[in-house]
Design an enzyme around this catalytic site. Structure first.
Site, PDB file in Angstrom:
ATOM      1  N   ARG A  21      60.201  52.405 -57.721  1.00 54.02           N
ATOM      2  CA  ARG A  21      59.677  51.972 -59.011  1.00 54.02           C
ATOM      3  C   ARG A  21      60.584  50.919 -59.636  1.00 54.02           C
ATOM      4  O   ARG A  21      60.106  49.947 -60.227  1.00 54.02           O
ATOM      5  CB  ARG A  21      59.527  53.162 -59.962  1.00 54.02           C
ATOM      6  CG  ARG A  21      58.407  54.110 -59.587  1.00 54.02           C
ATOM      7  CD  ARG A  21      58.220  55.194 -60.622  1.00 54.02           C
ATOM      8  NE  ARG A  21      57.681  54.663 -61.860  1.00 54.02           N
ATOM      9  CZ  ARG A  21      57.702  55.306 -63.026  1.00 54.02           C
ATOM     10  NH1 ARG A  21      58.285  56.499 -63.113  1.00 54.02           N
ATOM     11  NH2 ARG A  21      57.186  54.759 -64.113  1.00 54.02           N
ATOM     12  N   CYS A  29      64.265  55.136 -68.565  1.00 52.62           N
ATOM     13  CA  CYS A  29      63.453  55.562 -67.409  1.00 52.62           C
ATOM     14  C   CYS A  29      62.058  54.995 -67.629  1.00 52.62           C
ATOM     15  O   CYS A  29      61.914  53.863 -68.061  1.00 52.62           O
ATOM     16  CB  CYS A  29      63.460  57.078 -67.277  1.00 52.62           C
ATOM     17  SG  CYS A  29      62.880  57.949 -68.765  1.00 52.62           S
TER      18      CYS A  29
END
Length: 293
Positions: A193, A249
């Site tokens: 990611r 995050c």
């Protein structure tokens, strides 16, 4: 002060009247699953707090997928559950501690230091034949006064500035001596990611330019306990302890275990970018980087 406790430690204090156990189980994509699991069985005496209904504010244009709750609203919910400013809190979940760490961070953010995370979570507790129940305790309301610690947060404007200055310093060799004074941006998501290769939750793939990647799950052992301080120091060895750390995050939840791990490793100035990647990409002008570095 250690931020985690063992199952044996909690068992010995299971019915301490000055303690509240909080079940934080929650499954992304299945918002009813956590409460349903709690109602079926939980650690005796535990109350339930929902990641999206209790530990987050409603989603807006900005602020990310899990915006921070209003401190006064959170304090009122805690008080309703019988949690006061002097209550010791032990939080657990079944998601490798990420939701429990969100509560751990939030409580410290509103000035409550007596909060701990149960290592291993609920499944580990049950697997070792520790007691569980479906009884939901009746709680006598208490009083909780929030004392917000704004220094624990970093906002999008500051993160944008750090990103720009980091990129500028990296581009100019003459500026390399200035880089140690800049905070380090830490991306807590899985590496694919971070690189922009596998994004299923947010509208853009990649990372904040200048950020480095430390996947939050790599701070833990196979049994769900956190690695030792020495192991975490080795894990974060490339980071200068004299610099500030700004951790993010996808939505501000899984960054919290990384905040905990960094502090355990001896980093003294660690802040959370609460909106995280989902907030960053809500601003169309914010740049996006892909690949490594």
């Amino acid at each position: 002060m250690e931020a985690t406790v063992t199952k044996r430690w909690l068992l010995a204090r299971l019915y301490d009247p000055e303690q509240t156990i909080v079940d934080c189980r929650f499954t992304l994509g299945s918002p009813e699953a956590g409460r349903s699991s709690y109602e079926k069985e939980h650690i005796p005496g535990a109350v339930y707090l929902d990641l999206e209904l209790d530990l987050s504010a409603p989603v807006g244009e900005h602020g990310g997928r899990h915006p921070l709750p209003d401190p006064e609203a959170l304090a009122a919910k805690l008080a309703k559950l019988g949690i006061g400013n002097d209550t010791r809190i032990v939080a657990y979940d079944d998601e490798s501690g990420m939701n429990a760490a969100r509560l751990w961070w939030l409580l410290r953010y509103i000035g409550h230091e007596q909060v701990f995370i149960l290592e291993g979570g609920f499944s580990s507790w049950k697997a070792e034949n520790y007691p569980v129940t479906d009884y939901q305790p009746v709680r006598v309301p208490s009083s909780f006064v929030a004392k917000v610690q704004p220094q624990m947060l970093a906002g999008v404007a500051e993160v944008r500035r750090v990103s720009e200055l980091t990129a500028s310093a990296e581009a100019e060799t003459s500026a390399v001596d200035a880089t140690p004074v800049l905070p380090v941006l830490i991306d807590s998501r899985a590496n694919d990611r971070y690189r922009g290769e596998n994004e299923t939750m947010d509208k853009k793939a990649g990372h904040i330019p200048g950020a480095v990647n430390f996947f939050w799950k790599e701070t833990q052992n196979a049994d769900g306990s956190y690695k030792s301080a020495e192991q975490l120091q080795e894990h974060f060895a490339g980071l200068d302890k004299e610099r500030e750390m700004i951790v993010y995050c996808g939505s501000g939840v899984t960054a919290c275990p990384n905040v905990l791990a960094l502090e355990k490793a001896g980093y003294k100035n660690v802040r959370l970018y609460a909106g995280s990647w989902s907030d960053w990409v809500s601003y169309g002008e914010n740049p996006v980087a892909t690949g490594e570095g």
